[in-house]
Design a protein around this motif. Structure first.
Motif, short mmCIF file in Angstrom:
data_model
loop_
_atom_site.label_atom_id
_atom_site.label_comp_id
_atom_site.label_asym_id
_atom_site.label_seq_id
_atom_site.Cartn_x
_atom_site.Cartn_y
_atom_site.Cartn_z
N ALA A 47 -11.23 0.15 10.01
CA ALA A 47 -10.67 0.05 11.35
C ALA A 47 -11.20 -0.95 12.31
O ALA A 47 -11.93 -0.52 13.05
CB ALA A 47 -10.12 1.41 12.15
N ASP A 68 -8.39 -2.23 8.19
CA ASP A 68 -7.17 -2.12 8.74
C ASP A 68 -7.13 -2.61 10.28
O ASP A 68 -8.15 -2.69 10.91
CB ASP A 68 -7.43 -0.56 9.02
CG ASP A 68 -6.12 0.14 9.50
OD1 ASP A 68 -5.33 0.09 8.66
OD2 ASP A 68 -6.00 0.52 10.73
N VAL A 70 -4.59 -4.01 13.74
CA VAL A 70 -3.49 -3.28 14.33
C VAL A 70 -2.68 -4.36 15.25
O VAL A 70 -1.95 -4.07 16.09
CB VAL A 70 -3.92 -2.13 15.62
CG1 VAL A 70 -4.30 -0.90 14.95
CG2 VAL A 70 -5.14 -2.91 16.36
N ARG A 133 4.28 4.81 8.19
CA ARG A 133 3.37 5.74 8.87
C ARG A 133 4.24 7.19 9.20
O ARG A 133 5.12 7.05 10.06
CB ARG A 133 2.79 5.23 10.12
CG ARG A 133 2.19 5.86 10.87
CD ARG A 133 1.34 5.32 11.92
NE ARG A 133 0.36 6.27 12.72
CZ ARG A 133 -0.48 5.66 13.62
NH1 ARG A 133 -0.66 4.40 13.68
NH2 ARG A 133 -1.22 6.69 14.06
N SER A 185 -8.29 10.81 16.72
CA SER A 185 -9.83 10.46 16.59
C SER A 185 -10.93 11.55 16.38
O SER A 185 -12.01 11.18 16.29
CB SER A 185 -10.03 9.59 17.77
OG SER A 185 -10.17 8.24 17.60
N PRO A 260 -11.44 4.48 8.53
CA PRO A 260 -12.57 4.95 9.37
C PRO A 260 -12.97 3.67 10.43
O PRO A 260 -13.16 2.54 9.91
CB PRO A 260 -13.77 5.45 8.40
CG PRO A 260 -13.73 4.66 7.35
CD PRO A 260 -12.31 4.32 7.11
N GLY A 261 -13.10 3.90 11.71
CA GLY A 261 -13.61 3.05 12.54
C GLY A 261 -14.91 3.53 13.23
O GLY A 261 -16.12 3.15 12.55
N LYS A 262 -14.64 4.47 13.92
CA LYS A 262 -15.83 5.27 14.51
C LYS A 262 -17.03 5.71 13.57
O LYS A 262 -18.09 5.42 13.67
CB LYS A 262 -15.46 6.49 15.35
CG LYS A 262 -16.22 7.16 16.22
CD LYS A 262 -15.58 8.22 17.04
CE LYS A 262 -14.99 7.56 18.11
NZ LYS A 262 -14.17 8.92 18.88
C1 LIG Z 1 -7.71 3.31 15.70
C2 LIG Z 1 -7.31 3.80 14.24
C3 LIG Z 1 -8.13 4.10 13.31
C4 LIG Z 1 -9.65 4.43 13.21
O1 LIG Z 1 -9.95 5.47 14.15
P1 LIG Z 1 -11.44 6.13 14.20
O2 LIG Z 1 -11.39 7.21 15.12
O3 LIG Z 1 -12.15 4.86 14.86
O4 LIG Z 1 -11.99 6.47 12.87
C5 LIG Z 1 -7.48 4.02 11.81
N1 LIG Z 1 -6.39 3.91 11.82
C6 LIG Z 1 -5.28 3.58 12.59
C7 LIG Z 1 -4.19 3.42 12.53
C8 LIG Z 1 -6.04 3.14 13.98
O5 LIG Z 1 -5.11 2.95 14.89
#
Ligand SMILES: *Cc1c(COP(=O)(O)O)cnc(C)c1O
Length: 405
Positions: A47, A68, A70, A133, A185, A260-262
């Protein structure tokens, strides 16, 4: 990265700087794939809103990650970093039909999160493979800022609207290839996550052409001592088993996706700043640094507590400080924090500065945004320069002289 490396990087590139450890990003990526090694078709889509520097995107691409995104601009950055369109997912919220059509035309997998756009898109483009979604309405974490699955959330199509959703799909004969959820999150309780997954499995049975199930993210990493983190290994064990059983039931090997981002980048990052001034008031000792919420907004926006180390004096006697920024309004990083004794000129490090730090930075107070450095194979690589005065003026159009009198 040792304190001496960090001090050297601050010397070399000047403060404030963000530094990211490539090894940590790799080890988090490998940890996640290992936890789900029992799933044959696993896909990780990073992400990128967490940290969108092109060099970081390249690094993750080398590891095999997808993306991923946005926004259409994130898609463009991903393509620029060398990702094939089919490695990119687009999961926007509240964007226009036009933007979705534009991204679809680039060959990127689109994910639709409301019935209005779904119906419009499906009517115009019934053959396009679409992901939907779902909002399973499951609370993950207690803070409404970061829980997006609950009943008042603007994200996703409510699971209670499933009958309407199915009717739209039948009427338009559109091609639903994936179902997605992203509940927020902060997943602390694996059981809550598994409960939400069951809702997704149930919904999935309504669609015959699925290729993947996307479970979003929400993996929590520790920010301060004694913080709990998502037990990825435990989640991997339980969800893999359930996912494989579902595929049997569904009659097809589906792909399991996470975004995953974080989890991938948070702990890899440190933000290094210099202490401009120590200010003793009647009640508090302030350490004023050469940065502010323009560079790292999470403490002010979410109340996040980033661990702060004094890397110039790691063994010093601990004292209590309020660490504050130079922005001309309340700008507090930490209140009453125990930190080894700080002198003016010391370098402080903020931990967990990889995710949602640089990517949320601004030019407020007309300050420059900091540089970014990637630490790889024992060496610091500059991956974004400090801004300059030209950056502040870019796109500004002064009035002609005669209009100003
Ligand atoms: C922000 C986001 C993520 C990532 O979330 P984290 O808490 O950083 O892992 C994943 N999917 C979508 C659709 C998001 O908007």
């Amino acid at each position: 990265m040792q304190p001496k490396d960090l001090l050297q990087l601050t010397e070399q590139f000047g403060s404030p700087i963000y530094v990211y450890d490539a090894e940590k990003i790799k080890s988090q990526y490998n940890r996640l794939t290992k936890a789900f090694s029992k799933v044959d078709n696993l896909r990780i889509n990073y992400a990128m809103k967490a940290l969108s520097n092109v060099a970081i995107l390249q690094l993750l691409k080398e590891m095999g990650s997808g993306l991923d995104t946005v926004s259409i601009q994130e898609v463009l950055l991903g393509l620029h970093a060398g990702y094939a369109p089919e490695k990119i997912f687009y999961t926007p919220n509240g964007v226009s039909l036009e933007e979705i059509e534009e991204v679809n035309a680039m060959g990127v997998q689109i994910n639709i999160d409301n019935l209005s756009i779904l119906e419009q898109f499906g009517t115009k483009h019934p053959d396009v493979p679409v992901c939907i979604r779902i909002n399973p309405h499951v609370m993950a974490g207690g803070n409404t800022n970061i829980s997006v699955g609950h009943i008042d959330s603007k994200f996703g199509i409510s699971i209670h609207q499933l009958p309407h959703l199915v009717r739209i799909v039948q009427n338009t004969k559109m091609n639903i290839v994936g179902i997605h959820m992203h509940t927020g999150s902060d997943i602390l309780d694996i059981e809550v996550f598994l409960y939400a997954a069951e809702i997704l499995f149930d919904a999935a049975k309504n669609f015959k052409n699925l290729e993947f199930l996307d479970f979003g993210s929400g993996f929590k990493v520790p920010y301060k001592k004694d913080d709990i983190e998502t037990d990825i290994e435990e989640l991997g064990k339980k969800l893999s088993k359930r996912f494989n059983a579902f595929c049997k039931e569904y009659g097809k090997e589906l792909t399991l996706i996470f975004e995953p981002g974080k989890f991938l980048v948070s702990e890899a990052g440190q933000f290094l700043v210099k202490v401009n001034v120590i200010k003793q008031t009647t009640s508090t000792v302030f350490a004023g640094i050469d940065s502010g919420f323009n560079h790292l907004i999470r403490p002010m926006l979410y109340g996040s507590q980033h661990q702060i180390d004094n890397i110039s004096n790691p063994k010093g006697k601990e004292r209590f400080y309020s660490v504050v920024g130079y922005i001309c309004e309340t700008d507090t990083f930490a209140n009453n924090r125990r930190i080894p004794e700080i002198k003016e000129g010391d370098i402080l490090s903020f931990r967990n500065a990889g995710a949602y730090c640089y990517s949320m930075a601004s030019n407020y107070n007309s300050r420059y945004r900091p540089a970014e450095v990637l630490w790889m194979n024992g060496k610091g690589h500059l991956i974004r320069a400090h801004e300059t005065f030209e950056d502040l003026l870019k796109n500004q159009i002064p009035l002609p002289i005669e209009a100003t009198v």
